[in-house]
Design a protein around this motif. Sequence first.
Motif, PDB file in Angstrom:
ATOM      1  N   LEU A  11      11.262  37.747  43.341  1.00 15.55           N
ATOM      2  CA  LEU A  11      11.690  39.042  43.645  1.00 15.55           C
ATOM      3  C   LEU A  11      10.367  39.995  43.373  1.00 15.55           C
ATOM      4  N   ILE A  12       9.942  40.833  44.296  1.00 18.67           N
ATOM      5  CA  ILE A  12       8.586  41.556  43.818  1.00 18.67           C
ATOM      6  C   ILE A  12       9.259  43.099  43.867  1.00 18.67           C
ATOM      7  N   LYS A  13       8.906  43.786  42.561  1.00 21.74           N
ATOM      8  CA  LYS A  13       9.268  45.026  42.329  1.00 21.74           C
ATOM      9  C   LYS A  13       8.532  46.091  43.076  1.00 21.74           C
ATOM     10  N   ARG A  14       8.630  46.128  44.442  1.00 21.04           N
ATOM     11  CA  ARG A  14       8.055  46.944  45.221  1.00 21.04           C
ATOM     12  C   ARG A  14       8.822  46.856  46.663  1.00 21.04           C
ATOM     13  N   SER A  15       8.486  47.875  47.615  1.00 23.73           N
ATOM     14  CA  SER A  15       9.009  47.618  48.753  1.00 23.73           C
ATOM     15  C   SER A  15       8.892  46.659  49.843  1.00 23.73           C
ATOM     16  N   VAL A  16       9.250  46.120  50.878  1.00 20.38           N
ATOM     17  CA  VAL A  16       8.798  45.128  51.673  1.00 20.38           C
ATOM     18  C   VAL A  16       7.695  45.773  52.331  1.00 20.38           C
ATOM     19  N   ALA A  17       7.483  47.019  52.802  1.00 12.73           N
ATOM     20  CA  ALA A  17       6.071  47.682  53.457  1.00 12.73           C
ATOM     21  C   ALA A  17       5.094  47.418  52.327  1.00 12.73           C
TER      22      ALA A  17
ATOM     23  N   TRP B 189      -4.314  36.347  46.582  1.00 15.41           N
ATOM     24  CA  TRP B 189      -2.884  35.586  46.146  1.00 15.41           C
ATOM     25  C   TRP B 189      -2.509  34.158  46.534  1.00 15.41           C
ATOM     26  N   VAL B 190      -3.593  33.625  47.389  1.00 12.47           N
ATOM     27  CA  VAL B 190      -3.107  32.153  47.572  1.00 12.47           C
ATOM     28  C   VAL B 190      -4.279  31.338  46.797  1.00 12.47           C
ATOM     29  N   VAL B 191      -3.439  30.578  45.919  1.00 11.77           N
ATOM     30  CA  VAL B 191      -3.689  29.646  44.946  1.00 11.77           C
ATOM     31  C   VAL B 191      -4.852  28.876  45.425  1.00 11.77           C
ATOM     32  N   GLY B 192      -5.926  28.744  44.846  1.00 12.04           N
ATOM     33  CA  GLY B 192      -7.045  27.732  45.035  1.00 12.04           C
ATOM     34  C   GLY B 192      -8.239  28.486  46.233  1.00 12.04           C
ATOM     35  N   THR B 193      -7.929  29.335  46.672  1.00 10.78           N
ATOM     36  CA  THR B 193      -8.637  29.978  47.584  1.00 10.78           C
ATOM     37  C   THR B 193      -9.463  31.341  46.852  1.00 10.78           C
ATOM     38  N   SER B 194     -10.717  31.114  46.986  1.00 15.23           N
ATOM     39  CA  SER B 194     -11.902  32.047  46.350  1.00 15.23           C
ATOM     40  C   SER B 194     -12.244  33.169  47.158  1.00 15.23           C
ATOM     41  N   ASP B 195     -12.163  32.925  48.632  1.00 11.93           N
ATOM     42  CA  ASP B 195     -12.436  34.326  49.407  1.00 11.93           C
ATOM     43  C   ASP B 195     -12.189  34.075  50.836  1.00 11.93           C
ATOM     44  N   SER B 196     -11.882  34.824  51.338  1.00 11.63           N
ATOM     45  CA  SER B 196     -11.586  34.501  52.996  1.00 11.63           C
ATOM     46  C   SER B 196     -12.174  35.808  53.897  1.00 11.63           C
ATOM     47  N   GLU B 197     -12.246  35.605  55.062  1.00 14.52           N
ATOM     48  CA  GLU B 197     -12.942  36.641  56.031  1.00 14.52           C
ATOM     49  C   GLU B 197     -12.380  36.215  57.408  1.00 14.52           C
ATOM     50  N   PRO B 198     -12.203  37.401  58.283  1.00 15.56           N
ATOM     51  CA  PRO B 198     -11.772  37.216  59.621  1.00 15.56           C
ATOM     52  C   PRO B 198     -12.469  36.243  60.384  1.00 15.56           C
TER      53      PRO B 198
ATOM     54  N   ARG C 129       4.920  28.732  42.792  1.00 15.26           N
ATOM     55  CA  ARG C 129       5.346  29.446  41.742  1.00 15.26           C
ATOM     56  C   ARG C 129       3.932  30.220  41.451  1.00 15.26           C
ATOM     57  N   ALA C 130       2.916  29.634  41.129  1.00 17.30           N
ATOM     58  CA  ALA C 130       1.800  30.412  40.937  1.00 17.30           C
ATOM     59  C   ALA C 130       1.228  31.552  42.133  1.00 17.30           C
ATOM     60  N   MET C 131       1.507  31.077  43.077  1.00 16.05           N
ATOM     61  CA  MET C 131       0.935  31.870  44.314  1.00 16.05           C
ATOM     62  C   MET C 131       1.854  33.048  44.581  1.00 16.05           C
ATOM     63  N   LEU C 132       3.111  32.720  44.345  1.00 15.94           N
ATOM     64  CA  LEU C 132       4.140  34.091  44.512  1.00 15.94           C
ATOM     65  C   LEU C 132       3.987  35.167  42.985  1.00 15.94           C
ATOM     66  N   ALA C 133       3.480  34.491  42.073  1.00 18.13           N
ATOM     67  CA  ALA C 133       3.056  35.421  40.851  1.00 18.13           C
ATOM     68  C   ALA C 133       1.830  36.125  41.008  1.00 18.13           C
TER      69      ALA C 133
END
Length: 151
Positions: A7-13, A28-37, A130-134
């Motif tokens: 449960l995240i205490k913010r809206s779906v939006a 937010w993705v565990v293990g990932t240090s950076d991302s790009e399109p 668990r870690a990712m959702l946190a």
Amino acid sequence: MAVRHRLIKRSVADVWAVLADGSRYGDWVVGTSDSEPREGDWPEVGSSITYTVRVGWRTLSGRTTVRRCEEPGILELEADSGWLGAARIALDVRPWGEYALVIVDEHPLTGPGGMLHNAAVDALIQLRHRAMLARLADVVEKSPKRTYESA
């Protein structure tokens, strides 16, 4: 089965705003240090991002492709980590009162994880979830709230 919820205490939006921003994947993705399109306009179906995973002194690259997107509640991804294999990651964001309930369901598709998929692998995935959702909750709850005008 590797299914976990939070449960995240913010809206779906508010949750969707983070999920729909491919540049925040590494936040937010565990293990990932950076991302790009890489291709397309994230999170449209077929769009992808590349990411980097650091394991000690080694750096590995991967690619995540959107396989299904139904804004603002369903995002299904295929994360391809090269020789480590690929996995299906489904995120379901549901209204829960004034908050958002996020359910993540992940299953290995190919590679060692797919070949050796069993209850022990699912237990490891559960710990990662668990870690990712946190981390997702932390990122969303620290981000500016969305308003109807900016949604």
